[in-house]
Design a protein around this motif. Structure first.
Motif, short mmCIF file in Angstrom:
data_model
loop_
_atom_site.label_atom_id
_atom_site.label_comp_id
_atom_site.label_asym_id
_atom_site.label_seq_id
_atom_site.Cartn_x
_atom_site.Cartn_y
_atom_site.Cartn_z
N TYR A 167 32.65 41.87 48.07
CA TYR A 167 33.15 43.10 47.52
C TYR A 167 34.46 43.31 47.70
CZ TYR A 167 33.37 48.26 47.58
OH TYR A 167 33.72 49.45 46.94
N ARG A 224 35.89 43.99 43.65
CA ARG A 224 35.85 45.18 43.26
C ARG A 224 37.25 45.56 42.29
NH1 ARG A 224 37.54 48.96 48.47
NH2 ARG A 224 39.48 47.79 48.83
N ARG A 225 37.03 46.61 41.40
CA ARG A 225 38.01 46.90 40.53
C ARG A 225 39.21 47.73 41.42
NH1 ARG A 225 37.16 44.94 35.38
NH2 ARG A 225 35.00 44.15 34.91
N ARG A 226 40.20 47.72 40.88
CA ARG A 226 41.30 48.86 41.13
C ARG A 226 41.22 49.92 40.62
NH1 ARG A 226 45.41 46.70 44.45
NH2 ARG A 226 45.15 44.53 45.17
#
Length: 86
Positions: A41, A45-47
């Motif tokens: 995760y 995960r995207r910033r």
């Protein structure tokens, strides 16, 4: 010809140790899967748009305190109680 098997304990002491081994193994597998899931995760995960990952310093400290202190303590105390009772 009938060699003793690690997977089939015959005596009561061997059965107790085998049960203890499998309980500890299952706990270790669960901890491993949770840690690898959290790592995945964190890696994928995207910033947010501003470049920050998100969250506040307070929430990060709380997460570290719970995840790095309380959860391992609960697991270790539980294993200790189980080990002593076996």
């Amino acid at each position: 010809a009938n060699a003793p098997s690690v997977l089939a304990p015959t005596g009561p002491a061997a059965q107790t140790l085998s049960t203890l081994w499998w309980v500890l193994f299952v706990i270790a597998v669960i901890v491993f899967v949770v840690v690898m899931g959290m790592l995945s995760y964190a890696l994928f995960r995207r910033r947010r748009a501003g470049g920050s990952v998100g969250g506040t310093v307070g929430s990060s400290r709380f997460f570290v305190a719970i995840g790095g202190g309380l959860v391992p303590a609960i697991i270790l105390v539980s294993v200790m109680i189980y080990t002593v009772s076996v």
